[in-house]
Design a protein around this motif. Sequence first.
Motif, PDB file in Angstrom:
ATOM      1  N   ALA A 147       3.666   5.884  -3.156  1.00 13.09           N
ATOM      2  CA  ALA A 147       4.722   6.439  -3.308  1.00 13.09           C
ATOM      3  C   ALA A 147       5.767   6.743  -2.576  1.00 13.09           C
ATOM      4  CB  ALA A 147       5.416   7.642  -4.726  1.00 13.09           C
ATOM      5  N   LEU A 148       5.428   5.940  -1.733  1.00 13.53           N
ATOM      6  CA  LEU A 148       5.984   6.291  -0.219  1.00 13.53           C
ATOM      7  C   LEU A 148       7.152   5.234   0.235  1.00 13.53           C
ATOM      8  CD1 LEU A 148       3.007   7.174   2.066  1.00 13.53           C
ATOM      9  CD2 LEU A 148       4.520   8.669   0.785  1.00 13.53           C
TER      10      LEU A 148
ATOM     11  N   GLY B 103      -4.425   7.529   4.955  1.00 15.60           N
ATOM     12  CA  GLY B 103      -3.487   6.767   5.137  1.00 15.60           C
ATOM     13  C   GLY B 103      -2.985   6.660   6.335  1.00 15.60           C
ATOM     14  N   VAL B 104      -2.097   7.419   6.304  1.00 23.55           N
ATOM     15  CA  VAL B 104      -1.086   7.503   7.365  1.00 23.55           C
ATOM     16  C   VAL B 104      -1.654   8.328   8.424  1.00 23.55           C
ATOM     17  CG1 VAL B 104       1.145   6.992   7.372  1.00 23.55           C
ATOM     18  CG2 VAL B 104       0.052   6.956   4.690  1.00 23.55           C
ATOM     19  N   LYS B 105      -1.290   7.665   9.370  1.00 25.37           N
ATOM     20  CA  LYS B 105      -1.261   9.277  10.064  1.00 25.37           C
ATOM     21  C   LYS B 105      -0.210   9.966  10.636  1.00 25.37           C
ATOM     22  CE  LYS B 105      -0.978   9.527  15.728  1.00 25.37           C
ATOM     23  NZ  LYS B 105      -0.466   8.318  16.884  1.00 25.37           N
ATOM     24  N   LYS B 106      -0.543  11.550  10.627  1.00 26.23           N
ATOM     25  CA  LYS B 106      -0.100  12.341  11.028  1.00 26.23           C
ATOM     26  C   LYS B 106       1.027  12.239  11.423  1.00 26.23           C
ATOM     27  CE  LYS B 106      -0.184  16.808  10.456  1.00 26.23           C
ATOM     28  NZ  LYS B 106      -0.651  18.311  10.246  1.00 26.23           N
TER      29      LYS B 106
ATOM     30  N   GLY C  93       8.172   9.327   1.313  1.00 25.18           N
ATOM     31  CA  GLY C  93       7.723   8.916   2.329  1.00 25.18           C
ATOM     32  C   GLY C  93       8.631   9.414   3.644  1.00 25.18           C
ATOM     33  N   ILE C  94       9.812  10.539   3.389  1.00 25.60           N
ATOM     34  CA  ILE C  94      10.787  10.946   4.136  1.00 25.60           C
ATOM     35  C   ILE C  94       9.751  11.805   4.189  1.00 25.60           C
ATOM     36  CG2 ILE C  94      12.726  12.809   4.274  1.00 25.60           C
ATOM     37  CD1 ILE C  94      14.381  10.586   2.653  1.00 25.60           C
TER      38      ILE C  94
ATOM     39  N   TRP D  72       0.915  -1.243  -0.248  1.00 24.52           N
ATOM     40  CA  TRP D  72      -0.281  -0.298  -0.025  1.00 24.52           C
ATOM     41  C   TRP D  72       1.065   1.252   0.176  1.00 24.52           C
ATOM     42  CZ3 TRP D  72      -0.756   4.331   3.340  1.00 24.52           C
ATOM     43  CH2 TRP D  72      -2.089   5.169   2.414  1.00 24.52           C
ATOM     44  N   LEU D  73       2.095   1.497   0.984  1.00 25.20           N
ATOM     45  CA  LEU D  73       2.915   2.548   0.699  1.00 25.20           C
ATOM     46  C   LEU D  73       3.851   2.759   0.059  1.00 25.20           C
ATOM     47  CD1 LEU D  73       4.055   1.112   4.100  1.00 25.20           C
ATOM     48  CD2 LEU D  73       2.954   3.573   4.502  1.00 25.20           C
TER      49      LEU D  73
END
Length: 100
Positions: free
Chosen positions: A60-61, A91-94, A79-80, A55-56
């Motif tokens: 493109a993370l 979908g990704v926690k801050k 991702g960085i 998923w990541l």
Amino acid sequence: MSFQKTITEDRRLSLLLVLEQTPGFSANAFLLRDAIDSIYGHSASVDVVRTDLSWLAEQALVTTRTTGDVAMATLTTRGIDVVCGRAVVPGVKKPMPSGA
């Protein structure tokens, strides 16, 4: 937001955070599973970690490659940016601000 969704978003951030601290920004799914368990308390199977890595990669993370049964992930520039709070991906926690 459901509790399961919260856990999934936090687990994905945890994977990115571990990769950001890893030499070469790369690690295999087995090491990532162990790290997110011992550092962040996420008890996940390797299959769950592989699914998260896929998923990541779609976001493109990370980039991924598989050799035999071993899935490798490498953090991307995007991702960085997510790890540092410069970019937000649903979908990704801050991440929390430093010192919070």
